[in-house]
Design an enzyme around this catalytic site. Structure first.
Site, PDB file in Angstrom:
ATOM      1  N   HIS A   1       0.809  -1.216   0.000  1.00 13.98           N
ATOM      2  CA  HIS A   1       0.000   0.000   0.000  1.00 13.98           C
ATOM      3  C   HIS A   1       0.846   1.272   0.000  1.00 13.98           C
ATOM      4  CE1 HIS A   1      -3.846   1.776  -0.126  1.00 13.98           C
ATOM      5  NE2 HIS A   1      -3.905   2.242   1.101  1.00 13.98           N
TER       6      HIS A   1
ATOM      7  N   HIS B   1      -0.439   2.794   7.124  1.00 12.77           N
ATOM      8  CA  HIS B   1      -0.557   3.206   5.728  1.00 12.77           C
ATOM      9  C   HIS B   1       0.807   3.562   5.109  1.00 12.77           C
ATOM     10  CE1 HIS B   1      -4.837   3.436   4.850  1.00 12.77           C
ATOM     11  NE2 HIS B   1      -4.544   4.027   3.696  1.00 12.77           N
TER      12      HIS B   1
ATOM     13  N   SER C   1      -2.516   5.869  10.163  1.00 17.02           N
ATOM     14  CA  SER C   1      -1.609   6.763   9.440  1.00 17.02           C
ATOM     15  C   SER C   1      -0.201   6.703  10.035  1.00 17.02           C
ATOM     16  CB  SER C   1      -2.149   8.192   9.542  1.00 17.02           C
ATOM     17  OG  SER C   1      -1.177   9.111   9.110  1.00 17.02           O
TER      18      SER C   1
ATOM     19  N   GLU D   1      -8.760  -2.947   2.116  1.00 19.02           N
ATOM     20  CA  GLU D   1      -8.199  -2.341   3.318  1.00 19.02           C
ATOM     21  C   GLU D   1      -9.210  -2.618   4.428  1.00 19.02           C
ATOM     22  OE1 GLU D   1      -6.434   1.496   2.824  1.00 19.02           O
ATOM     23  OE2 GLU D   1      -6.982   1.537   0.721  1.00 19.02           O
TER      24      GLU D   1
ATOM     25  N   TYR E   1     -12.561  -0.344   1.026  1.00 17.44           N
ATOM     26  CA  TYR E   1     -12.390  -0.481   2.473  1.00 17.44           C
ATOM     27  C   TYR E   1     -13.349  -1.464   3.123  1.00 17.44           C
ATOM     28  CZ  TYR E   1      -9.058   3.367   2.793  1.00 17.44           C
ATOM     29  OH  TYR E   1      -7.932   4.147   2.686  1.00 17.44           O
TER      30      TYR E   1
ATOM     31  N   ASP F   1      20.170   3.210  -9.209  1.00 20.18           N
ATOM     32  CA  ASP F   1      19.007   4.001  -8.749  1.00 20.18           C
ATOM     33  C   ASP F   1      18.135   3.226  -7.770  1.00 20.18           C
ATOM     34  OD1 ASP F   1      17.435   2.221 -10.181  1.00 20.18           O
ATOM     35  OD2 ASP F   1      16.954   3.598 -11.802  1.00 20.18           O
TER      36      ASP F   1
ATOM     37  N   THR G   1      20.383   7.389  -3.611  1.00 21.14           N
ATOM     38  CA  THR G   1      20.338   8.027  -4.933  1.00 21.14           C
ATOM     39  C   THR G   1      18.912   8.422  -5.304  1.00 21.14           C
ATOM     40  OG1 THR G   1      20.112   5.854  -5.940  1.00 21.14           O
ATOM     41  CG2 THR G   1      22.329   6.794  -5.867  1.00 21.14           C
TER      42      THR G   1
END
Ligand code: NAG
Ligand code: NAG
Ligand code: NAG
Ligand code: NAG
Ligand code: NAG
Ligand code: NAG
Ligand code: NAG
Ligand code: NAG
Length: 768
Positions: free
Chosen positions: A140, A254, A302, A495, A536, A703, A708
């Protein structure tokens, strides 16, 4: 009728194994002879990972649904990481758990990944792996690419699908499974599984407390926090050498440490956690160590732990509507970097590092349980829109066809969406929102749907929106793994909120115990966002409040009740397949997807310049706020770099403080990069180190990692500039010396395309 004698659980497990074996034999022809699996049969594990970044360059990122957020570079490459669990006594008893660094997962990408396996490991070995025993759970991250999802609702902001994107991500998944398969063959017998858990505080916060508070007080009283702070870690060690081969953890938070203005690909906090642990092990010579940081019940969780604040006044937002004097766009949650004057990269690093350190602590000190016995799985395609459930009070209720509520369009404090509504708007009949609804979804919800979804005021009647094809799924894949007598994984295709996850774990574990397949002290984890995406799932009580998560619970107030019933039925199927869920059939998919993303037609370069040419030579920059050095490297002693080198230098950067930046003429990144020998992965750039003894350059970094950054910018119609950046020695131990950048890409002319590369001037790095 004579009652059927009850078989003891171990016999049932054997019986289930035999049934599974026979169904595999029927499906896939002769399989290797199997021994009897007992409750003490050892479980072998194979681990592997592969790049799954996907195509980048003017492709919308998947997560925030923000049209202006298009991937235009790379910070941290995305990976698919696979663990295969296989019974030592029966090679057909195996399951594959994949954690994928993407926003969502999609059924068609999973099917495609499985279809690539014969090409990687041969068709005989590939026949071990099917839709039923492969589970793919998205981490996620909101900084991965879109353009490959199922369902029009999830393709809208990427303007449909992007040619080649689904294939590219599926190849990454397949390669990770193939690597794990080969590791199982080479090292599977050297497996000791240990698991345990610990509390990880200060890495997550509840972003929908008003919803959580609507759960019964008696239920809330059972928990001290409104988020699950448990991190569960399963480690795999080689018992003869003590080397840690892999670790798989589940923690609910999250992937929104990077905000919706970020344009660089990133695995967000979970990607950072995996990167840091794998880097540490690599530095210790353990190159194949694989660290999964899996997603769990994070719907209302969160990583922005400083909470939601107004961007104008700095005050906390109004807690019920998350607004600032009525303006929701000003209310944004802050990560741990904010107070230090540091950016989201630093917040991502902190939340990732906390998960990494705690997972390592659990693996080292608290993983005291082990598991052995049968390795079992169940998978069913279920029509979620018509599930009838009898509640504890005897009432019979039903799920609904999909619909999104008003508050969906408000977004959350991790990424505000529009100002037309707010979180918790449960007042039906807003004329403005109803006009939006009728315009966007081209349907007016029926009275039956309105009643079924109540109290959700319907913004989008997605279940009846079929132009150009179905917006949100009717049919979902449900899946469960049993890994020995002590460990089980629920593959949750959405979710799911903190409390909803707790209820689902509780009811499913009870059903597994009563089916006799696991012991009562078994650990059950939820793998969130598995196999497909269906927005959700909250508790019915949270649903009443209609914040963002409730508004996005698409099958109505009893969505969770339906999942609890279905997973309990599925669990019963382990003991007796007749009592389980029928296998079902997948939902219909369109024969082709809408795709409005224009292809790259032509790359041009400024006159007098060439692709890969240096536009700005490297400069060393000292940031105004220097992030605290969390590096694992030892600080190097010694003075400045070699003064005898013949190589010209234009800059001098201090290890652990500065970053170096250079700009090149380049082409559109969607055309592709180059494969770099150092990692065997694609890369758009490298940092190279000069060896003054041999007079040669070698790749030091690509990368792929944290230190970087590669970013691309369109200039005019068809020209491109690419900026490369190296945060010198931030996570990777760096010696003083002479370095340069190397850039790679593919340029398109009208009729063909060709690879190019180029190097920058060299520069020194010196110790502090
Ligand atoms: C590490 O993985 C690679 C790729 O899967 C494999 O070729 C190599 O043999 C592995 N090394 C060990 C020590 O297992
Ligand atoms: C939680 O994290 C914040 C920011 O990183 C820090 O200031 C605070 O001391 C931490 N609290 C605890 C209890 O560790
Ligand atoms: C989003 O993150 C960027 C980079 O860290 C930062 O500059 C910006 O202020 C953030 N935006 C918000 C609204 O917090
Ligand atoms: C819903 O399920 C019921 C009972 O299982 C069935 O009779 C009915 O036809 C189904 N409705 C739809 C629309 O599939
Ligand atoms: C049972 O519970 C549901 C959900 O809380 C409620 O809507 C319903 O009215 C209750 N039924 C009875 C008979 O109490
Ligand atoms: C789990 O469910 C049982 C009923 O099946 C209930 O008695 C128990 O309180 C629940 N436990 C938790 C922690 O919610
Ligand atoms: C709307 O939500 C509030 C709680 O936020 C609740 O008190 C109220 O009853 C809800 N209204 C409806 C119509 O369900
Ligand atoms: C965003 C939000 O409302 N977060 C809340 C989550 O819960 C904690 C503890 O109850 C509150 O302090 C936060 O404000």
């Amino acid at each position: 009728m004579t009652p059927t004698p009850r078989l003891p659980p171990a016999m049932l497990a054997v019986f289930a194994a035999v049934v599974a074996l026979f169904s595999l034999l029927l499906a896939a022809g002769p399989a290797p002879a199997a021994g009897a699996v007992t409750s003490s049969s050892a479980i072998h594990v194979g681990v592997g990972l592969a790049d799954a970044t996907g195509l980048i360059g003017e492709i919308n990122m998947l997560g925030y649904a923000d049209l202006s957020q298009s991937a235009s570079g790379i910070h941290l490459r995305l990976k698919a990481r696979a663990f295969i669990y296989c019974s030592a006594d029966d090679p057909t008893q195996r399951v594959v758990f994949v954690s994928l660094d993407t926003g969502f997962m999609a059924q068609r990408a999973k099917d495609l990944a499985i279809s690539y396996l014969p090409g990687l490991i041969g068709s005989s070995d590939a026949s071990y792996y099917t839709t039923a025993n492969v589970m793919i759970s998205a981490t996620h991250t909101h900084s991965g690419v879109g353009g490959w999802e199922d369902g029009f609702m999830y393709q809208v902001t990427s303007l449909g699908t992007v040619s080649g994107q689904r294939e590219k991500i599926a190849k990454g998944i397949a390669q990770a499974i193939a690597n794990a398969h080969n590791d199982l063959i080479a090292n599977g017998a050297n497996t000791a599984i240990q698991f345990g858990s610990a509390l990880l505080a200060n890495a997550s916060i509840n972003r929908s407390a008003p919803s959580y508070l609507n759960n019964p007080a008696s239920e809330r009283a059972k928990y001290t926090t409104n988020v699950d702070e448990d991190i569960v870690v399963l480690s795999v060690t080689n018992p003869s050498t003590g080397v840690l081969r892999g670790a798989s953890s589940w923690f609910a938070v999250h992937g929104t440490s990077m905000n919706n203005s970020n344009l660089l690909i990133s695995g967000d906090n979970k990607g950072a956690a995996s990167y840091l642990w794998e880097l540490e092990q690599k530095a210790a010579g353990n190159a194949n160590f694989t660290a999964i940081f899996g997603q769990s019940n994070a719907a209302d969780v969160s990583p922005n732990i400083e909470g939601a604040h107004c961007t104008d006044t700095g005050d906390a937002c109004d807690g019920s509507e998350n607004s600032c004097g009525g303006d929701i766009l000003l209310c944004i949650a802050r990560g741990p970097g904010y107070d230090l004057g540091l950016n989201d990269f630093y917040s991502t690093y902190v939340i990732g590092r906390r998960q990494y350190l705690k997972a390592k602590d659990v693996a080292t000190n608290y993983a005291t349980q082990s598991t052995a016995g049968p390795v079992l799985y169940q998978h069913a395609f279920v029509d979620m829109t018509n599930v009838t459930v009898t509640l504890a009070n005897g009432s019979t209720v039903k799920t609904c066809t999909p619909a999104m509520g008003y508050s969906f369009s408000a977004g959350t404090t991790d990424g505000v969406a529009t100002q037309i509504t707010w979180q918790g708007n449960n007042n039906t009949g807003s004329p403005l929102l109803d006009v939006v609804r009728d315009l966007i979804a081209l349907t007016v919800p029926s009275a039956e749907l309105v009643a079924c979804q109540a109290p959700k005021p319907i913004l989008l009647d997605t279940g009846d929106s079929k132009i150009p094809y179905l917006w949100q799924p009717y049919v979902l894949p449900l899946q469960m793994f049993v890994i020995g007598r002590k460990f089980a994984i629920i593959g949750q295709p959405s979710e799911i909120s903190t409390m909803a996850g707790r209820r689902l774990r509780n009811s499913t574990l009870a059903a597994l115990v009563s089916a006799g397949v696991v012991d009562s002290d078994a650990r059950i984890v939820i793998a969130g966002l598995s196999n497909t995406y269906s927005s959700y799932c909250t508790t019915p009580e949270e649903y009443q409040v209609q914040r963002y998560e409730g508004a996005s619970t698409i099958y109505g107030p009893y969505t969770l009740s339906a999942y609890q019933k279905l997973f309990a039925t599925m669990a019963a199927g382990f003991a007796n397949s007749a009592s389980g869920l029928p296998a079902g059939t997948a939902g219909a998919e369109p024969s082709s997807d809408l795709s409005l993303v224009t292809p790259v037609v032509l790359d041009t370069v400024a006159s007098g310049a060439s692709f890969g040419g240096q536009l700005s030579a490297p400069v060393a920059v000292t940031p105004s706020v220097i992030p605290p050095a969390f590096t694992m490297r030892r600080r190097r002693r010694g003075g400045s770099a070699s003064t005898t080198t013949a190589v010209a230098t234009t800059a001098s950067a201090v290890i652990g403080r500065d970053y170096v930046q250079a700009v090149f003429y380049c082409a559109h990144p969607r055309n592709g990069a180059a494969t770099i020998a150092l990692t065997g992965l694609e890369s758009f750039m490298a940092v190279e180190k000069y060896d003054s003894t041999s007079g040669t350059w070698s790749t030091f970094l690509t990368d792929e990692g944290w230190d970087t950054k590669f970013s691309w910018e369109r200039i005019g119609v068809a020209e491109s500039h690419c900026t490369v950046e190296w945060d010198v020695g931030y996570t990777v131990d760096t010696e003083p010396g002479t370095y340069r950048f190397h850039i790679y890409g593919v340029a398109k002319s009208l009729l063909s395309s060709s690879s190019y590369d180029g190097v920058s001037d060299s520069f020194y790095v010196v110790s502090a």
